[in-house]
Scaffold this motif. Structure first.
Motif, PDB file in Angstrom:
ATOM      1  N   ILE A  64      -4.514  -3.012  -3.938  1.00  0.00           N
ATOM      2  CA  ILE A  64      -4.266  -1.695  -3.347  1.00  0.00           C
ATOM      3  C   ILE A  64      -3.199  -0.989  -4.179  1.00  0.00           C
ATOM      4  O   ILE A  64      -2.168  -1.570  -4.487  1.00  0.00           O
ATOM      5  CB  ILE A  64      -3.775  -1.798  -1.889  1.00  0.00           C
ATOM      6  N   ASP A  65      -3.495   0.267  -4.533  1.00  0.00           N
ATOM      7  CA  ASP A  65      -2.514   1.138  -5.185  1.00  0.00           C
ATOM      8  C   ASP A  65      -2.119   2.203  -4.176  1.00  0.00           C
ATOM      9  O   ASP A  65      -2.994   2.860  -3.590  1.00  0.00           O
ATOM     10  CB  ASP A  65      -3.118   1.802  -6.429  1.00  0.00           C
ATOM     11  N   ASP A  66      -0.815   2.368  -3.969  1.00  0.00           N
ATOM     12  CA  ASP A  66      -0.317   3.339  -3.000  1.00  0.00           C
ATOM     13  C   ASP A  66       0.708   4.227  -3.692  1.00  0.00           C
ATOM     14  O   ASP A  66       1.573   3.740  -4.412  1.00  0.00           O
ATOM     15  CB  ASP A  66       0.344   2.618  -1.819  1.00  0.00           C
ATOM     16  N   GLN A  67       0.582   5.541  -3.465  1.00  0.00           N
ATOM     17  CA  GLN A  67       1.556   6.489  -4.010  1.00  0.00           C
ATOM     18  C   GLN A  67       1.908   7.489  -2.929  1.00  0.00           C
ATOM     19  O   GLN A  67       1.038   8.016  -2.244  1.00  0.00           O
ATOM     20  CB  GLN A  67       0.993   7.216  -5.225  1.00  0.00           C
ATOM     21  N   ARG A  68       3.214   7.721  -2.753  1.00  0.00           N
ATOM     22  CA  ARG A  68       3.691   8.643  -1.718  1.00  0.00           C
ATOM     23  C   ARG A  68       5.087   9.120  -2.070  1.00  0.00           C
ATOM     24  O   ARG A  68       5.744   8.543  -2.925  1.00  0.00           O
ATOM     25  CB  ARG A  68       3.657   7.996  -0.342  1.00  0.00           C
ATOM     26  N   GLY A  69       5.528  10.165  -1.387  1.00  0.00           N
ATOM     27  CA  GLY A  69       6.883  10.660  -1.556  1.00  0.00           C
ATOM     28  C   GLY A  69       7.889   9.641  -1.046  1.00  0.00           C
ATOM     29  O   GLY A  69       7.581   8.825  -0.180  1.00  0.00           O
ATOM     30  N   THR A 118       3.269   1.880  -5.553  1.00  0.00           N
ATOM     31  CA  THR A 118       3.312   0.461  -5.197  1.00  0.00           C
ATOM     32  C   THR A 118       1.946  -0.155  -5.450  1.00  0.00           C
ATOM     33  O   THR A 118       0.924   0.445  -5.131  1.00  0.00           O
ATOM     34  CB  THR A 118       3.677   0.290  -3.701  1.00  0.00           C
ATOM     35  N   LYS A 119       1.934  -1.358  -6.026  1.00  0.00           N
ATOM     36  CA  LYS A 119       0.695  -2.100  -6.270  1.00  0.00           C
ATOM     37  C   LYS A 119       0.819  -3.458  -5.582  1.00  0.00           C
ATOM     38  O   LYS A 119       1.806  -4.163  -5.785  1.00  0.00           O
ATOM     39  CB  LYS A 119       0.451  -2.281  -7.761  1.00  0.00           C
ATOM     40  N   VAL A 120      -0.180  -3.791  -4.748  1.00  0.00           N
ATOM     41  CA  VAL A 120      -0.190  -5.079  -4.055  1.00  0.00           C
ATOM     42  C   VAL A 120      -1.540  -5.746  -4.207  1.00  0.00           C
ATOM     43  O   VAL A 120      -2.559  -5.075  -4.385  1.00  0.00           O
ATOM     44  CB  VAL A 120       0.140  -4.934  -2.542  1.00  0.00           C
ATOM     45  N   MET A 121      -1.537  -7.066  -4.161  1.00  0.00           N
ATOM     46  CA  MET A 121      -2.763  -7.849  -4.184  1.00  0.00           C
ATOM     47  C   MET A 121      -3.134  -8.189  -2.744  1.00  0.00           C
ATOM     48  O   MET A 121      -2.301  -8.648  -1.979  1.00  0.00           O
ATOM     49  CB  MET A 121      -2.544  -9.145  -4.984  1.00  0.00           C
TER      50      MET A 121
END
Length: 127
Positions: A64-69, A118-121
């Protein structure tokens, strides 16, 4: 007129810093691994391994790739979004792979605005 323009710019920055994207990418390849342990916390029933990995066998499902303020409530909303997507993909835990901040702008008072990637497996415990 300048005050209205400054107010519009500030509102735009606040909305831009609050936007979030969370995407899942399926993993294909050898997917069973044996972990060695680490630090873990639980959010909405999902184990978050931030330093190390599970101390038992697990199957890799994807990333999962997550991007936010980077606002006051960003970490809480990020963790809930990650837990929700992990559950929807059949996962029981995540392993943090990396996180970084990026400067996205500054206002006339010197306040900086950042986005956090953020990158998570996503993994699932194996019995």
């Amino acid at each position: 007129m300048q005050l209205k323009l400054a107010a519009l710019l500030l509102v735009g920055l606040l909305f831009a810093s609050g936007c979030a994207t969370t995407t899942f990418t399926e993993y294909r390849g050898p997917s069973i691994a044996q972990g060695s342990g680490g630090t873990v916390r639980t959010v909405d029933g999902i184990d978050f391994w931030e330093n190390g990995n599970p101390n038992r066998k697990f199957k890799i499902l994807g990333v999962i790739d997550d991007q936010r303020g980077d606002g006051r409530f960003s970490r809480s909303s990020r963790d809930k979004a990650l837990a929700s997507m992990t559950k929807s993909k059949g996962g029981t835990e995540i392993i943090l792979m990396g996180s970084r901040n990026r400067l996205t702008g500054m206002d006339k008072y010197g306040d900086a605005y950042y986005s956090v990637s953020t990158k998570v497996m996503v993994v699932k415990y194996e019995e």
